[in-house]
Design a protein around this motif. Sequence first.
Motif, PDB file in Angstrom:
ATOM      1  N   GLY A  97       5.426   1.920   7.196  1.00  0.00           N
ATOM      2  CA  GLY A  97       6.882   1.420   7.391  1.00  0.00           C
ATOM      3  C   GLY A  97       6.867   0.935   8.880  1.00  0.00           C
ATOM      4  N   ALA A  98       6.428   1.951   9.908  1.00  0.00           N
ATOM      5  CA  ALA A  98       6.611   1.614  11.459  1.00  0.00           C
ATOM      6  C   ALA A  98       5.760   0.668  11.856  1.00  0.00           C
ATOM      7  CB  ALA A  98       6.017   3.063  11.978  1.00  0.00           C
ATOM      8  N   LEU A  99       4.421   0.537  11.107  1.00  0.00           N
ATOM      9  CA  LEU A  99       3.747  -0.633  11.219  1.00  0.00           C
ATOM     10  C   LEU A  99       4.129  -2.154  10.950  1.00  0.00           C
ATOM     11  CD1 LEU A  99      -0.043   0.644  10.518  1.00  0.00           C
ATOM     12  CD2 LEU A  99       0.734   0.071  12.838  1.00  0.00           C
ATOM     13  N   ALA A 100       4.598  -1.967   9.619  1.00  0.00           N
ATOM     14  CA  ALA A 100       5.252  -3.138   9.176  1.00  0.00           C
ATOM     15  C   ALA A 100       6.492  -3.601   9.749  1.00  0.00           C
ATOM     16  CB  ALA A 100       5.776  -2.963   7.582  1.00  0.00           C
ATOM     17  N   ALA A 101       7.110  -2.570  10.601  1.00  0.00           N
ATOM     18  CA  ALA A 101       8.378  -3.111  11.413  1.00  0.00           C
ATOM     19  C   ALA A 101       7.888  -3.640  12.870  1.00  0.00           C
ATOM     20  CB  ALA A 101       9.304  -1.957  11.472  1.00  0.00           C
ATOM     21  N   ALA A 118       0.964  -0.989  -0.025  1.00  0.00           N
ATOM     22  CA  ALA A 118      -0.097   0.086   0.039  1.00  0.00           C
ATOM     23  C   ALA A 118       0.706   1.276  -0.054  1.00  0.00           C
ATOM     24  CB  ALA A 118      -1.005   0.015   0.962  1.00  0.00           C
ATOM     25  N   ALA A 119       1.949   1.147   0.660  1.00  0.00           N
ATOM     26  CA  ALA A 119       2.707   2.364   0.722  1.00  0.00           C
ATOM     27  C   ALA A 119       3.572   2.632  -0.615  1.00  0.00           C
ATOM     28  CB  ALA A 119       3.817   2.276   1.900  1.00  0.00           C
ATOM     29  N   THR A 173      16.260  -2.260  11.768  1.00  0.00           N
ATOM     30  CA  THR A 173      17.296  -2.154  10.598  1.00  0.00           C
ATOM     31  C   THR A 173      16.670  -2.974   9.217  1.00  0.00           C
ATOM     32  OG1 THR A 173      18.492  -4.188  11.546  1.00  0.00           O
ATOM     33  CG2 THR A 173      19.236  -1.839  12.003  1.00  0.00           C
ATOM     34  N   GLY A 174      15.670  -3.254   9.374  1.00  0.00           N
ATOM     35  CA  GLY A 174      14.844  -4.191   8.468  1.00  0.00           C
ATOM     36  C   GLY A 174      14.687  -3.249   7.030  1.00  0.00           C
ATOM     37  N   ALA A 175      13.924  -3.853   6.279  1.00  0.00           N
ATOM     38  CA  ALA A 175      13.341  -3.240   4.898  1.00  0.00           C
ATOM     39  C   ALA A 175      12.335  -2.471   5.001  1.00  0.00           C
ATOM     40  CB  ALA A 175      13.497  -4.316   3.917  1.00  0.00           C
ATOM     41  N   ALA A 176      11.398  -2.605   5.886  1.00  0.00           N
ATOM     42  CA  ALA A 176      10.284  -1.876   5.963  1.00  0.00           C
ATOM     43  C   ALA A 176      10.294  -0.230   6.171  1.00  0.00           C
ATOM     44  CB  ALA A 176       9.058  -2.178   7.312  1.00  0.00           C
ATOM     45  N   VAL A 204       2.121   8.439   5.106  1.00  0.00           N
ATOM     46  CA  VAL A 204       1.854   7.074   4.523  1.00  0.00           C
ATOM     47  C   VAL A 204       3.162   6.399   4.610  1.00  0.00           C
ATOM     48  CG1 VAL A 204       1.426   5.794   2.597  1.00  0.00           C
ATOM     49  CG2 VAL A 204      -0.159   7.515   3.111  1.00  0.00           C
ATOM     50  N   PRO A 205       4.299   6.789   4.190  1.00  0.00           N
ATOM     51  CA  PRO A 205       5.634   5.870   4.400  1.00  0.00           C
ATOM     52  C   PRO A 205       5.856   5.772   5.879  1.00  0.00           C
ATOM     53  CG  PRO A 205       5.847   7.814   2.769  1.00  0.00           C
ATOM     54  CD  PRO A 205       4.442   8.211   3.416  1.00  0.00           C
ATOM     55  N   GLU A 206       5.773   6.810   6.525  1.00  0.00           N
ATOM     56  CA  GLU A 206       6.238   6.646   7.892  1.00  0.00           C
ATOM     57  C   GLU A 206       5.167   5.660   8.673  1.00  0.00           C
ATOM     58  OE1 GLU A 206       5.906   9.467   6.520  1.00  0.00           O
ATOM     59  OE2 GLU A 206       7.242  11.032   7.316  1.00  0.00           O
ATOM     60  N   PHE A 207       3.939   5.752   8.477  1.00  0.00           N
ATOM     61  CA  PHE A 207       3.266   5.091   9.195  1.00  0.00           C
ATOM     62  C   PHE A 207       3.054   3.613   8.942  1.00  0.00           C
ATOM     63  CE2 PHE A 207      -0.057   8.877  10.681  1.00  0.00           C
ATOM     64  CZ  PHE A 207       0.866   9.270  11.435  1.00  0.00           C
TER      65      PHE A 207
END
Length: 270
Positions: free
Chosen positions: A147-151, A52-53, A184-187, A142-145
């Motif tokens: 990404g933070a959720l995916a991490a 989605a991001a 440090t992951g890809a999300a 969108v990118p921050e939220f």
Amino acid sequence: MTAAVGAALTMMAAGCGGGDGGSDRGDDAGNGKGRANKSDARTDARAVLLAAAKKTGAQASYKTVQTGQGGSDRSEMLYQRKPAATVIKAEVTKSAANPDGISHMLSLGGTTYVKTDKVPGKSWYSMDVGGGGGAPRAAGYVPEFAGALAATKSTKWIAEEKIGGRPADHYRGTVVLRELAEYTGAALDEDLRDAYVEGARKQGMKSVVIDMWVGKDDLVLKSRETGEGSKGREVINEEYSQFGAVPKIAAPAPGSVATWDEFISAQATP
């Protein structure tokens, strides 16, 4: 993460409260049918959020409506990816320079144009701010939220709900800032991670709850961040629409634009 609305240089609504997700729930969400009918693919929160991001970020244009608690601090933002441009209309504190309490800015090509009726014969004044002139903020969080959720390990699918009449998958996670700072992951890339964590910590937050609603076409329809900061409960809501349908953003006609010096001079004139 809250941000101040600055009539001159920054345009973001100050964060504040919400907890009103129930109003967005569709018929199936309230009675448990949404979860029972959910496909396994959509419960893979990390995969859906990252897709989605990526898809939302690739859109040529869209509209973001940002509000705080109870609909306060409302901003309407139009985002255009190429060339980078934005239009932002925000509710601000009424003043002699801004009696209607609305700040209207347009940014394009490194120049920001601010709507004004204080310069005779002109309807805008310009400021050279460099870069994209606010494009990242009008694009929303969108990118921050996402990404933070995916991490975040706690992130999960909540239910199928409706946003603006459209079916969407609701995801939620509690993001602990200390843990996210070490991710440090890809999300989430390092620069975006650090900027997000720093901004939240400046508000006195140690953790935040992020909700994100993703449409069946993998476009983000709504997001909400809630946290307890140094000034109490803070929430920022964003709703997204008009993907690819925002009219092309263009600079005001040259003859309608005053320079910064002309604007300052007009303010000094009795």
